[in-house]
Design an enzyme around this catalytic site. Sequence first.
Site, short mmCIF file in Angstrom:
data_model
loop_
_atom_site.label_atom_id
_atom_site.label_comp_id
_atom_site.label_asym_id
_atom_site.label_seq_id
_atom_site.Cartn_x
_atom_site.Cartn_y
_atom_site.Cartn_z
N HIS A 94 0.87 -1.18 0.00
CA HIS A 94 0.00 0.00 0.00
C HIS A 94 0.91 1.24 0.00
O HIS A 94 1.57 1.51 0.99
CB HIS A 94 -0.92 -0.01 1.22
CG HIS A 94 -1.88 -1.16 1.21
ND1 HIS A 94 -3.09 -1.12 0.56
CD2 HIS A 94 -1.78 -2.41 1.74
CE1 HIS A 94 -3.72 -2.29 0.71
NE2 HIS A 94 -2.94 -3.09 1.42
N LEU A 95 0.91 1.95 -1.11
CA LEU A 95 1.81 3.11 -1.26
C LEU A 95 1.28 4.36 -0.58
O LEU A 95 2.04 5.27 -0.25
CB LEU A 95 2.02 3.43 -2.75
CG LEU A 95 2.86 2.45 -3.57
CD1 LEU A 95 2.86 2.91 -5.03
CD2 LEU A 95 4.27 2.38 -3.05
N ARG A 96 -0.04 4.44 -0.42
CA ARG A 96 -0.72 5.61 0.19
C ARG A 96 -0.69 6.85 -0.70
O ARG A 96 -1.31 7.86 -0.33
CB ARG A 96 -0.17 5.95 1.57
CG ARG A 96 -0.17 4.81 2.57
CD ARG A 96 -1.54 4.28 2.87
NE ARG A 96 -1.51 3.29 3.96
CZ ARG A 96 -2.33 2.26 4.04
NH1 ARG A 96 -3.25 2.05 3.09
NH2 ARG A 96 -2.27 1.42 5.04
N ASN A 103 -6.27 0.83 -3.31
CA ASN A 103 -7.12 1.59 -2.38
C ASN A 103 -6.49 2.91 -1.96
O ASN A 103 -6.31 3.18 -0.77
CB ASN A 103 -7.49 0.74 -1.16
CG ASN A 103 -6.29 0.31 -0.34
OD1 ASN A 103 -5.17 0.25 -0.86
ND2 ASN A 103 -6.51 0.00 0.91
N HIS A 157 -9.06 -10.02 -1.21
CA HIS A 157 -8.95 -9.87 0.25
C HIS A 157 -10.17 -10.61 0.80
O HIS A 157 -11.29 -10.10 0.77
CB HIS A 157 -8.98 -8.38 0.61
CG HIS A 157 -9.19 -8.09 2.06
ND1 HIS A 157 -8.25 -7.49 2.85
CD2 HIS A 157 -10.25 -8.32 2.88
CE1 HIS A 157 -8.71 -7.36 4.08
NE2 HIS A 157 -9.92 -7.85 4.13
N HIS A 210 -2.74 -12.41 1.34
CA HIS A 210 -2.45 -12.60 2.78
C HIS A 210 -3.28 -13.70 3.44
O HIS A 210 -4.03 -13.46 4.38
CB HIS A 210 -2.60 -11.28 3.55
CG HIS A 210 -3.80 -10.44 3.20
ND1 HIS A 210 -5.08 -10.93 3.15
CD2 HIS A 210 -3.89 -9.14 2.85
CE1 HIS A 210 -5.90 -9.97 2.81
NE2 HIS A 210 -5.22 -8.87 2.61
N ASN A 269 -5.30 -6.92 9.37
CA ASN A 269 -6.45 -7.64 8.82
C ASN A 269 -6.01 -8.34 7.54
O ASN A 269 -5.63 -7.67 6.59
CB ASN A 269 -7.58 -6.65 8.52
CG ASN A 269 -8.85 -7.36 8.11
OD1 ASN A 269 -8.92 -8.60 8.15
ND2 ASN A 269 -9.85 -6.61 7.69
N ASP A 288 2.27 -7.15 2.49
CA ASP A 288 1.09 -6.37 2.87
C ASP A 288 1.52 -5.10 3.63
O ASP A 288 0.95 -4.75 4.66
CB ASP A 288 0.09 -7.20 3.68
CG ASP A 288 -1.27 -6.49 3.82
OD1 ASP A 288 -1.48 -5.45 3.16
OD2 ASP A 288 -2.11 -7.00 4.58
N HIS A 308 0.81 3.30 8.55
CA HIS A 308 -0.17 4.14 9.26
C HIS A 308 0.58 5.10 10.16
O HIS A 308 1.60 4.74 10.75
CB HIS A 308 -1.13 3.30 10.10
CG HIS A 308 -2.16 2.60 9.29
ND1 HIS A 308 -3.15 3.28 8.61
CD2 HIS A 308 -2.34 1.29 9.01
CE1 HIS A 308 -3.91 2.42 7.96
NE2 HIS A 308 -3.44 1.20 8.18
#
Lengths: 309, 427
Positions: B62-64, B94, B179, B232, B278, B305, B309
């Site tokens: 997740h690169l954000r 996402n 997922h 995952h 998760n 994964d 954050h």
Amino acid sequence: MKPFPQHLLSITDLTRAQINALIDFSQPFLDLSRDDIRKASTMRGKTVINLFFENSTRTRSSFEIAGKRLSADVINISASMSAVQKGETLMDTGQTLAAMRPHVVVVRHGDSGSCHFLAKHTQGTSIVNGGDGAHEHPTQVLTDLLTLKNAWGDVKGKVITIVGDIKHSRVARSHLLAAKIMGYSVRVVAPKTLLPLHIEKMGCDVFHRFEDAIVGSDCIYMLRIQNERLKTNCSFPSIREYHEAYGLNMARFKLASDALILHPGPMNRGVEITSDVANHAQSQVLNQVENGVAMRMAILSTLCGLEAL
Amino acid sequence: MTTLCIRQGRVIDPENHIDVICDVWIENGHISHMGHIEEVADQEINATHCVVCPGLIDMHVHLREPGEEWKEDIESASKSAVAGGVTSMCCMPNTTPCLDHAGVVHQILNRAKEVGLCRIFPIGAVSRQLKGKEITEMRDLSKAGAVAFSDDGLPIWHAGTMRKALEYASSFGYLIIQHAEEFELTKDGAINEGIVSSMLGLKGMPNEGEDCMVARDIMLTELTGGRYHVAHISSARSIEMVRHAQEKGLSVSAEAAPHHFALTELELLNFNTNAKMNPPLRTEADRMAVVKGLRDGSIAVIASDHAPHHEDDKCCTLDCAAFGIVGLETLLPVSLELVHQGHLSMSEVVAKLTSNPAKLLGLDVGTLGLGKKADIVIFNPSEDWMLDSKKLRSKSKNTPWDGKIMRGTVHYTLLGGEVVYQKEVSS
């Protein structure tokens, strides 16, 4: 005896000797609370903050009266009036209050582990767990142990049967932990929808039929059915059916007619307990409330390093 | 012409069945030849005691960026990646906006090129706005550069949408990455449902939340002839179902994240929010099932994964904390524990981090074949270092391994023959 810990977060923070000591410290406070002048100067100059993120009347007022009877300055903060509604984080709320240098902060919060979180992120104050999520409620269990000890002399070897919403009950979890320390045994009774997974591994006997569990019980501990939870997440079909299966009525009580009846309150008469049982001579419900003040006087003064009256 | 020679490393290239100590000669950014080389190159790297293998491919990151650049951006993620030996990342869709149209794919690829440290292969959204209803223009996304499709972060929840996605995607050979989570069973959950959630009084997420979705999806894969990949994977029964589906000849694959074969739900006993992810950390039996799945090949890929954050989203109660941990810089050392503990060979672990994801996604990286781009990682597999979360290159520091000793140190990372990371020489 080991020195008392800085915080009271879990019943497991205390040894058996310390629990017994708290019960002993409570006795003179029971007498004081029946004196004409219900005031001692023990905690003069001490500050206690009741920080309540969840509604509570009895636990909050029990701590408030306990502090005031010992001459502490007691401040009540409820989430509805606090900065929480303005978006302040739990850490900032905790650190802000700690910076006002209270001796003790009593916390009730809807999330498990919230009191542990505050203890970790604040300095110079004692945190008392007044109920964290569905995790623990150590001061209620200490109150219950005072009540039972004064009735029985000793709780060792006794059987306490806890009935109702075990899954969401912090009181039940603290009792399961206290039972191992104090040497009593716990039975739990509920439909599977109100029991957490693998609860048998937490050291209790599990029952789904009330009648099977009640015979041989020394104490029947009724938990409140949280009506407010029913609307969103119904774990049983109706109050009527719940009462039929798990309500403590006189017919069931007669299966263990020597047992003491406990309830952490507030009671729903006609739901988990019928009025005739609630009013019975063996009901300890009002003793629990009275003992709660004395036990919390003992807890507050002990955490402030003032171990006797 | 520029030349570079990597001397005397243990060269492991699973795709070409190579595991030998030799020199690797690189010319103009491509692998030229291997063996005992007398000639001296423009740049020489001594790889004694090190493994020399293809640069790692992390197919779940997740690169954000775009949208949450305070957590991570393409530059910080790339720095984190190459410090962890990763030269190719697949980024999940996402973001805000999400990767549901070609413009965002172009934007990410342009940014990756500007940064120039690490290859980025975007994964397109399965459904528009990740809402789980209408499927995206997958051909258009694929032409722009998307290498697979997923709604990761969210499951493709509706069975009808999943069927349509598998049918449409497989018409063009595209892979659907799921997922796997049935919300009806996991709603409000913070950690695995089991003895730990019961003790702590937390709402749990049962294995069956994952299992129900995997079971449904495998049936739909059989119905549609689709290509299905479980992201995952964490539950013993889900792994069993994947194994069974593979035995039946279905195109079903799975990846495991390092935390699911290294840690269990016991990490949560002290309310550690950096152990909240998760799917959640599960039981020892599930952890061992993931190891077994990696051993027998049912789980072909290890992916981190990587879910950055901000501290604000983790410095709170478990109920309030965000799901996920950073993983790019721990991917290799935690995976190497499988070798140190005797579960997998070095070559098997390298394959799960290089050639296996490359083959699954059809990427032209992940091998040391002659003429291939010289994406290479050089690491000492038994050299210790202590993880200090403050020193992570990622903008976010949310790792459960803070203060822990890691085994396996990256010395060099090469992208197309250029050194993009070199271990600092400690004084």
